[in-house]
Enzyme design. Structure first.
Site, short mmCIF file in Angstrom:
data_model
loop_
_atom_site.label_atom_id
_atom_site.label_comp_id
_atom_site.label_asym_id
_atom_site.label_seq_id
_atom_site.Cartn_x
_atom_site.Cartn_y
_atom_site.Cartn_z
N MET A 34 9.78 21.14 38.45
CA MET A 34 8.75 22.04 38.97
C MET A 34 7.46 21.82 38.20
O MET A 34 6.59 22.70 38.17
CB MET A 34 9.22 23.49 38.87
CG MET A 34 10.46 23.74 39.73
SD MET A 34 10.65 25.44 40.27
CE MET A 34 10.81 26.30 38.72
N HIS A 38 7.37 19.03 29.82
CA HIS A 38 7.43 19.02 28.35
C HIS A 38 8.34 17.87 27.93
O HIS A 38 8.85 17.13 28.81
CB HIS A 38 7.91 20.37 27.82
CG HIS A 38 9.17 20.86 28.48
ND1 HIS A 38 10.38 20.22 28.35
CD2 HIS A 38 9.40 21.92 29.31
CE1 HIS A 38 11.30 20.85 29.04
NE2 HIS A 38 10.73 21.89 29.64
N GLY A 40 11.29 17.70 27.10
CA GLY A 40 12.62 17.73 27.72
C GLY A 40 12.60 16.98 29.05
O GLY A 40 13.47 16.16 29.35
N HIS A 41 11.57 17.27 29.87
CA HIS A 41 11.45 16.56 31.16
C HIS A 41 11.25 15.06 30.92
O HIS A 41 11.81 14.22 31.64
CB HIS A 41 10.23 17.06 31.94
CG HIS A 41 10.32 18.47 32.42
ND1 HIS A 41 9.51 19.47 31.94
CD2 HIS A 41 11.11 19.05 33.34
CE1 HIS A 41 9.79 20.60 32.55
NE2 HIS A 41 10.77 20.38 33.41
N GLY A 151 18.79 18.29 33.63
CA GLY A 151 19.03 18.67 32.24
C GLY A 151 20.22 19.62 32.14
O GLY A 151 20.42 20.49 32.99
N ASP A 154 19.95 23.78 32.04
CA ASP A 154 20.35 24.63 33.16
C ASP A 154 21.75 24.17 33.57
O ASP A 154 21.92 23.52 34.61
CB ASP A 154 19.36 24.50 34.31
CG ASP A 154 17.98 24.98 33.90
OD1 ASP A 154 17.79 26.18 33.75
OD2 ASP A 154 17.09 24.12 33.69
N GLN A 157 23.15 25.29 36.92
CA GLN A 157 22.43 24.58 37.99
C GLN A 157 22.98 23.16 38.16
O GLN A 157 23.17 22.68 39.27
CB GLN A 157 20.94 24.54 37.66
CG GLN A 157 20.13 23.62 38.56
CD GLN A 157 18.65 23.68 38.26
OE1 GLN A 157 17.97 24.58 38.73
NE2 GLN A 157 18.12 22.73 37.51
N ILE A 180 17.18 19.01 25.27
CA ILE A 180 16.23 18.62 24.21
C ILE A 180 15.71 19.91 23.57
O ILE A 180 15.35 20.87 24.28
CB ILE A 180 15.05 17.80 24.79
CG1 ILE A 180 15.58 16.59 25.59
CG2 ILE A 180 14.08 17.37 23.70
CD1 ILE A 180 16.31 15.56 24.76
N ARG A 191 9.06 27.82 30.38
CA ARG A 191 8.81 29.26 30.23
C ARG A 191 8.63 29.66 28.76
O ARG A 191 8.25 30.80 28.50
CB ARG A 191 9.94 30.06 30.87
CG ARG A 191 9.92 29.97 32.40
CD ARG A 191 10.92 30.93 33.02
NE ARG A 191 10.72 31.08 34.45
CZ ARG A 191 11.49 30.53 35.39
NH1 ARG A 191 12.50 29.77 35.05
NH2 ARG A 191 11.23 30.73 36.67
#
Ligand code: PAF
Length: 282
Positions: A34, A38, A40-41, A151, A154, A157, A180, A191
């Protein structure tokens, strides 16, 4: 020199690019996001690059996974900065559809879920996985990647998407990538920017509570006791706990002892107006 990724906004343009790669015998990976990217992405993108010849990153803030009371309006939208970060990784393609491309007038279909979608996140956010599954199934069908990377942050998910892809025969491997973390252990999340300085200092307690609970369980404490300890530690530290649970790592069914199967600890808790989620294996 950084190579700016091409950006496409339509299903047609996306399919053209991917078809050309597939025609050339190349493997394609997708990283659905989305935006507000960061580290992590970016780690997911690097993992996708290791697994495939070409990587598509989708950036779409999906309205159907937000309840009216949630943060859809204020969710960070940073396409320009995101594209810059992806340039540094030499990502091949950004897919950034607008709302009308994803949900044209008359759109009325929703993916219905069971199994790992029940309970945990769904208690506080009953709308959430229906919205995620619908948009992810669309993204996978629009792009047709060989592999999609999500990741473990989640974790529920990830299991929901994996189960959905299996059940709907979507021919795509769903690959999970470990969370991460910041240096103090806080799981990276778009968030986290909502946290006040004071709450940011307290936030890593969530991860530390997960780690200590895993240690207690591995050392033979009763799971019920270890979970109670963790919930009370979080409350004392100022969290409002939605859940702190031990579940079977493959299907999220309840688990009562170490011998019942691989265990995943999963937690969601509020610090002020920010809801944090995290999980670890035992
Ligand atoms: O994890 C996310 O960022 C979103 O839920 C996803 C998978 C991109 C679907 O909108």
């Amino acid at each position: 020199m950084a190579k700016k990724p091409a950006t496409v906004h339509t299903v047609k343009a996306l399919r053209n690019r991917v078809a050309n790669w597939h025609k050339a015998g190349k493997k394609v990976a997708m990283v659905p996001t989305m935006g507000a990217l960061h580290s992590g992405h970016l780690a997911l993108v690097e993992e996708a690059q290791r697994k495939a010849d070409h990587v598509v990153v989708s950036i779409f803030v999906n309205p159907t996974q937000f309840a009216p009371s949630e943060d859809f309006a204020r969710y960070p939208r940073t396409l320009k900065e995101d594209t810059k970060k992806l340039s540094a990784l030499e990502t091949d393609l950004v897919y950034a559809p607008d709302i009308e491309e994803m949900y044209p007038a008359g759109f009325c279909t929703k993916v219905m879920l069971g199994g790992p979608a029940e309970d945990l996140e769904s208690v506080a956010r009953p709308h959430f996985f229906g919205g995620v599954a619908t948009v992810v199934s669309k993204l996978l069908l629009q792009c047709g990647p060989d592999i999609a990377v999500f990741g473990e942050k989640d974790f529920q998910q990830l299991l929901v998407v994996r189960t959905m892809a299996r059940d709907l025969d979507i021919p795509c491997v769903i690959h999970g990538m470990p969370t991460i973390r910041e240096d103090d252990g806080l799981a990276m999340s778009s968030r986290n920017t909502y946290l006040s300085a004071e709450h940011r200092d307290v936030a890593p307690v969530l991860y530390r509570a997960l780690i200590d609970t895993a240690i207690h369980i591995r050392e033979g404490s009763s799971i019920a006791w270890a979970l109670r300890e963790a919930r009370s530690r979080l409350s004392i530290s100022g969290f409002k706990v939605d859940y702190f649970e031990a579940r079977h790592a493959e299907n999220l069914s309840p688990i009562h002892s170490l011998g019942d199967g691989p265990i995943r600890l999963l937690a969601a808790a509020w610090l002020g107006k920010t809801r944090l989620i995290d999980n670890i294996p035992v």
